[in-house]
Design a protein around this motif. Structure first.
Motif, PDB file in Angstrom:
ATOM      1  N   SER A 147       0.838  -1.212   0.000  1.00 45.61           N
ATOM      2  CA  SER A 147       0.000   0.000   0.000  1.00 45.61           C
ATOM      3  C   SER A 147       0.869   1.258   0.000  1.00 45.61           C
ATOM      4  O   SER A 147       0.581   2.224  -0.719  1.00 45.61           O
ATOM      5  CB  SER A 147      -0.914  -0.006   1.229  1.00 45.61           C
ATOM      6  OG  SER A 147      -0.136  -0.035   2.418  1.00 45.61           O
ATOM      7  N   ASP A 148       1.977   1.236   0.785  1.00 46.03           N
ATOM      8  CA  ASP A 148       2.885   2.390   0.776  1.00 46.03           C
ATOM      9  C   ASP A 148       3.493   2.601  -0.600  1.00 46.03           C
ATOM     10  O   ASP A 148       3.625   3.747  -1.082  1.00 46.03           O
ATOM     11  CB  ASP A 148       3.997   2.183   1.810  1.00 46.03           C
ATOM     12  CG  ASP A 148       3.449   2.127   3.231  1.00 46.03           C
ATOM     13  OD1 ASP A 148       2.376   2.718   3.462  1.00 46.03           O
ATOM     14  OD2 ASP A 148       4.087   1.477   4.079  1.00 46.03           O
ATOM     15  N   SER A 195       2.170   1.748  -3.500  1.00 42.31           N
ATOM     16  CA  SER A 195       1.141   2.276  -4.421  1.00 42.31           C
ATOM     17  C   SER A 195       0.920   3.772  -4.177  1.00 42.31           C
ATOM     18  O   SER A 195       0.772   4.561  -5.119  1.00 42.31           O
ATOM     19  CB  SER A 195      -0.162   1.504  -4.225  1.00 42.31           C
ATOM     20  OG  SER A 195      -0.620   1.649  -2.892  1.00 42.31           O
ATOM     21  N   VAL A 196       0.936   4.191  -2.898  1.00 43.93           N
ATOM     22  CA  VAL A 196       0.771   5.626  -2.591  1.00 43.93           C
ATOM     23  C   VAL A 196       1.935   6.425  -3.172  1.00 43.93           C
ATOM     24  O   VAL A 196       1.752   7.500  -3.769  1.00 43.93           O
ATOM     25  CB  VAL A 196       0.675   5.817  -1.063  1.00 43.93           C
ATOM     26  CG1 VAL A 196       0.751   7.300  -0.699  1.00 43.93           C
ATOM     27  CG2 VAL A 196      -0.621   5.215  -0.533  1.00 43.93           C
ATOM     28  N   GLU A 249       3.792   5.608  -5.776  1.00 40.49           N
ATOM     29  CA  GLU A 249       3.648   5.641  -7.239  1.00 40.49           C
ATOM     30  C   GLU A 249       2.637   6.703  -7.669  1.00 40.49           C
ATOM     31  O   GLU A 249       2.844   7.421  -8.660  1.00 40.49           O
ATOM     32  CB  GLU A 249       3.227   4.257  -7.730  1.00 40.49           C
ATOM     33  CG  GLU A 249       4.346   3.220  -7.666  1.00 40.49           C
ATOM     34  CD  GLU A 249       3.888   1.867  -8.157  1.00 40.49           C
ATOM     35  OE1 GLU A 249       2.665   1.739  -8.449  1.00 40.49           O
ATOM     36  OE2 GLU A 249       4.725   0.953  -8.243  1.00 40.49           O
ATOM     37  N   ILE A 250       1.534   6.808  -6.930  1.00 34.70           N
ATOM     38  CA  ILE A 250       0.530   7.837  -7.262  1.00 34.70           C
ATOM     39  C   ILE A 250       1.136   9.233  -7.111  1.00 34.70           C
ATOM     40  O   ILE A 250       0.964  10.112  -7.967  1.00 34.70           O
ATOM     41  CB  ILE A 250      -0.709   7.664  -6.361  1.00 34.70           C
ATOM     42  CG1 ILE A 250      -1.423   6.359  -6.699  1.00 34.70           C
ATOM     43  CG2 ILE A 250      -1.650   8.849  -6.518  1.00 34.70           C
ATOM     44  CD1 ILE A 250      -2.483   5.948  -5.695  1.00 34.70           C
ATOM     45  N   LYS A 251       1.904   9.455  -6.007  1.00 26.84           N
ATOM     46  CA  LYS A 251       2.545  10.759  -5.814  1.00 26.84           C
ATOM     47  C   LYS A 251       3.543  11.057  -6.926  1.00 26.84           C
ATOM     48  O   LYS A 251       3.631  12.194  -7.430  1.00 26.84           O
ATOM     49  CB  LYS A 251       3.252  10.791  -4.460  1.00 26.84           C
ATOM     50  CG  LYS A 251       2.315  10.850  -3.274  1.00 26.84           C
ATOM     51  CD  LYS A 251       3.105  10.936  -1.973  1.00 26.84           C
ATOM     52  CE  LYS A 251       2.180  11.024  -0.777  1.00 26.84           C
ATOM     53  NZ  LYS A 251       2.927  11.072   0.503  1.00 26.84           N
ATOM     54  N   ASN A 282       3.488   9.945 -10.024  1.00 21.85           N
ATOM     55  CA  ASN A 282       2.747  10.279 -11.256  1.00 21.85           C
ATOM     56  C   ASN A 282       2.218  11.707 -11.202  1.00 21.85           C
ATOM     57  O   ASN A 282       2.266  12.445 -12.203  1.00 21.85           O
ATOM     58  CB  ASN A 282       1.610   9.287 -11.455  1.00 21.85           C
ATOM     59  CG  ASN A 282       2.115   7.884 -11.741  1.00 21.85           C
ATOM     60  OD1 ASN A 282       3.180   7.728 -12.362  1.00 21.85           O
ATOM     61  ND2 ASN A 282       1.389   6.866 -11.305  1.00 21.85           N
ATOM     62  N   GLU A 283       1.692  12.115 -10.028  1.00 21.73           N
ATOM     63  CA  GLU A 283       1.188  13.487  -9.907  1.00 21.73           C
ATOM     64  C   GLU A 283       2.309  14.512 -10.076  1.00 21.73           C
ATOM     65  O   GLU A 283       2.158  15.517 -10.787  1.00 21.73           O
ATOM     66  CB  GLU A 283       0.524  13.659  -8.535  1.00 21.73           C
ATOM     67  CG  GLU A 283      -0.769  12.870  -8.374  1.00 21.73           C
ATOM     68  CD  GLU A 283      -1.337  13.005  -6.978  1.00 21.73           C
ATOM     69  OE1 GLU A 283      -0.660  13.651  -6.140  1.00 21.73           O
ATOM     70  OE2 GLU A 283      -2.445  12.472  -6.725  1.00 21.73           O
ATOM     71  N   ASN A 328       5.134  14.102 -11.707  1.00 23.06           N
ATOM     72  CA  ASN A 328       5.544  14.106 -13.121  1.00 23.06           C
ATOM     73  C   ASN A 328       4.578  14.907 -13.978  1.00 23.06           C
ATOM     74  O   ASN A 328       4.997  15.641 -14.894  1.00 23.06           O
ATOM     75  CB  ASN A 328       5.646  12.673 -13.633  1.00 23.06           C
ATOM     76  CG  ASN A 328       6.849  11.944 -13.062  1.00 23.06           C
ATOM     77  OD1 ASN A 328       7.868  12.569 -12.773  1.00 23.06           O
ATOM     78  ND2 ASN A 328       6.742  10.641 -12.915  1.00 23.06           N
TER      79      ASN A 328
END
Length: 676
Positions: free
Chosen positions: A307-308, A310-311, A313-315, A317-318, A320
């Motif tokens: 879960s950490d 995935s969080v 990776e989302i950050k 992407n944002e 970038n």
């Protein structure tokens, strides 16, 4: 946290520390005392770290402790995720940093002692690849790796023996059995001595057996030395082949070359090496350092769940996406102004990428060429060992190819001749078969005629009788000749035997005496040979010792000679400097102004005055520019506004002219219609 401190205090009060702490005294320790306590624990694990931290700098202490903790594979707890914060806490002696480290160390002291001991021998020294190109360095590095592997195996065997569980009773039984075997061997040796004492010259035989054993040991050592010398000779031959190949390539490159081409090649190599040293390698080192830094940060951080991740990776992407938006805005903002510069920047980046790619290709090609040369040397040595001849190169190979071509043409000619002879042989065989058939037909006709006449088999019988009579006559002649020869031979042999017996009788007597003498001399020769071998071995050992001494003296002589030359050079430099100082002092003290101007001090004084005057002028100019900067900018802005105003008036004037021209055209068209 209280349980942790309680555990630390209990362990420190036990052996081998004996600190006599309680919770209050331990909690009241200062930062330096905490660091010294941590250093004492680390010194118990690894004796090299048993030092007083007051005698070294805090940075060195932190570096030493961090290196040992890294070897012991210590990971900071979750509350200290940043490695820099952990390092800072270790330098300052912070309790939240020191207490977890002490708790972790005191929990597994024996295991960490073993790990620190193994790290002394199993932490591999990284040797740069360019140093490994040297054969001596490569051999030493290989021996170092082999010794490391041998240490691993021996340590495993030692651990297995420790954990094998051999009891003291079994060891005692083994010792008693070995003592019984020893007693039996002593008794057997005594019996053999008694048997040997009855033999004549047993002392001499024992001495000879002892010498034989020594000679066998010496033979084994000489065989081992011979094998080592063969290996050294093989390596030396390989180095010689590589040097000869390099020499041949250099000579081949220099045959048709000119100084200009050689200088051009050297300039290209220098440019390439300077590019590698100044641009490529520093960039790679910087990227490696950054990657190592990030990896260290990742290692220092606590374990992360899915879960950490995935969080994160989302950050990522944002972030970038935001970066891309900012780049687009910047390009839209500065595109009309920096269009030309952006084009040049793109071209420069493309050229730099191409340059970097070509440099990497060139370096890869050089590495491939060096590996190919090593493989060629190995194949050459293998071919030399198998065939005993060198591999042909260059003009020799061309000469060999021409020789093969001439042999091939000669082979083709001989093959044609063989084909012609084979065809002719086939014709002759066919002719022979035809003649045999005709002969058989004639024989059949003859037999038929004999059958008609009633005398069948007459021709065959007549042929057989003629053949038998001819053979009989030949055998009779041979028998007569053989009997005569044999009788003459027997007479001659008898006469020769009698003569030889008479002549050899005194020689045989002398031979018997000589045989006895030969046996005595052989025995004496063996004894002398043994003495000679022992004397030669002693002289050889003395000679080797003298050679080593001479070698050491020669090296000392060379070292002293180099020191002498170095001292002479330093003396000359000091004399030159002293002479220059005397000349400078003479020129400075001289009353002649021309001589004083030549002094270096005067020259530098003049240069300093010139630079100070130049600096004053530039500061005055800067002051004038600063004072006139505001009015000039205001005037430039007014001129720009005036230019915009005039441009606007010009556009309005042009629009008015166009409108008046269109109105005139419309009026003229209306008048024409009225006239019509």
């Amino acid at each position: 946290m209280g349980d942790q401190i309680q555990f630390i205090v209990e362990k420190l009060n036990q052996e081998p520390f004996r600190k006599n702490y309680n919770l209050i005294t331990f909690d009241s320790l200062e930062s330096t005392q905490l660091l010294q306590l941590l250093n004492d624990v680390l010194g118990e694990i690894d004796p090299k770290h048993a030092v007083d931290i007051r005698e070294e700098l805090p940075e060195h202490t932190a570096k030493r402790m961090l290196s040992l903790l890294g070897i012991l594979k210590y990971k900071p707890p979750g509350s200290i995720s940043d490695l820099s914060a952990f390092r800072q806490g270790l330098v300052t002696g912070s309790k939240p940093v020191i207490h977890p480290v002490l708790h972790w160390l005191l929990q597994r002291t024996n295991e960490l002692k073993k790990r620190a001991y193994l790290a002394r021998f199993l932490v591999k020294l990284e040797v740069p690849a360019e140093f490994l190109q040297d054969d001596t360095v490569a051999d030493i590095n290989k021996q170092y790796e082999e010794l490391m592997e041998a240490f691993k195996n021996l340590h495993k065997e030692c651990e297995q023996l420790k954990t094998s569980g051999l009891s003291t009773a079994e060891i005692r039984r083994d010792i008693s059995a070995m003592e019984e075997e020893k007693d039996q061997l002593v008794k057997r040796v005594e019996r053999l001595k008694k048997r040997v004492e009855t033999v004549q010259n047993h002392q001499r035989m024992l001495e000879i057996a002892r010498q034989l054993r020594l000679e066998k040991e010496r033979e084994e050592s000489l065989a081992q030395q011979k094998q080592e010398q063969k290996n050294q000779l093989f390596h030396a031959e390989q180095r010689l082949q590589r040097a000869q190949l390099q020499l041949k390539e250099m000579r081949h490159a220099v045959v048709d070359s000119k100084p200009e081409s050689l200088m051009k090649k050297l300039e290209e190599e220098i440019n390439f090496n300077s590019y590698l040293v100044t641009e490529k390698i520093p960039r790679e080192i910087e990227s490696k350092k950054n990657s190592v830094y990030f990896l260290q940060k990742v290692v220092a951080e606590p374990a992360m769940s899915q879960s950490d991740l995935s969080v994160l990776e989302i950050k990522i992407n944002e972030v970038n996406a935001q970066i891309n938006q900012l780049i687009e805005k910047r390009m839209m903002k500065y595109e009309p102004i920096d269009s030309k510069f952006s084009m040049y920047r793109q071209q420069a980046s493309i050229i730099s990428r191409k340059k970097q790619a070509k440099a990497e290709e060139l370096q890869a090609a050089k590495e491939e060429m060096s590996s190919t040369e090593r493989q060629m040397l190995q194949k050459t040595s293998q071919a030399h060992e198998l065939e005993g001849s060198e591999v042909l190169k260059g003009d020799e190979f061309k000469h060999y190819v021409n020789k093969l071509r001439s042999k091939n043409t000669f082979y083709k000619k001989k093959r044609l001749e063989i084909a012609e002879i084979t065809a002719e042989c086939g014709i002759l065989q066919r002719t022979e078969e035809l003649l045999k058939q005709r002969h058989e037909a004639i024989q059949q006709q003859l037999q038929a005629i004999e059958d008609k006449k009633g005398i069948s088999g007459y021709s065959y019988t007549q042929e057989e009788l003629e053949r038998v009579s001819a053979v009989k006559s030949e055998m009779d002649e041979m028998k007569g000749r053989t009997l005569d020869n044999m009788s003459e031979m027997v007479k001659k042999l008898n006469a020769m035997v009698a003569e030889k017996k008479a002549s050899l009788a005194p020689v045989i007597k002398e031979l018997r005496q000589l045989r006895q003498k030969c046996q005595e001399l052989t025995q004496e020769c063996d004894e002398k040979k043994i003495q000679y071998d022992s004397c030669a071995a002693g002289l050889e050992s003395n000679r080797s010792a003298l050679e080593q001494e001479v070698k050491g003296l020669l090296e000392e002589c060379v070292q002293e000679e180099s020191n002498y030359r170095y001292i002479n050079c330093m003396k000359r430099n000091l004399e030159i400097q002293l002479q220059r100082a005397k000349e400078e002092m003479k020129a400075y003290v001289s009353s002649d102004p021309q001589e004083r101007r030549k002094a270096i001090r005067e020259q530098y004084t003049r240069m300093i005055l010139e630079q100070e005057n130049l600096g004053k002028k530039l500061r005055e100019k800067q002051k004038v520019v600063r004072e006139s900067h505001g009015p000039n900018m205001k005037q430039m802005k007014m001129w720009q506004d005036f230019e915009r105003l005039m441009q606007c008036k010009r556009e309005c004037f042009l629009k008015q002219q166009n409108q008046t021209a269109i109105g005139q055209v419309i009026q003229e068209g209306g008048k024409d219609r009225l006239v019509l």
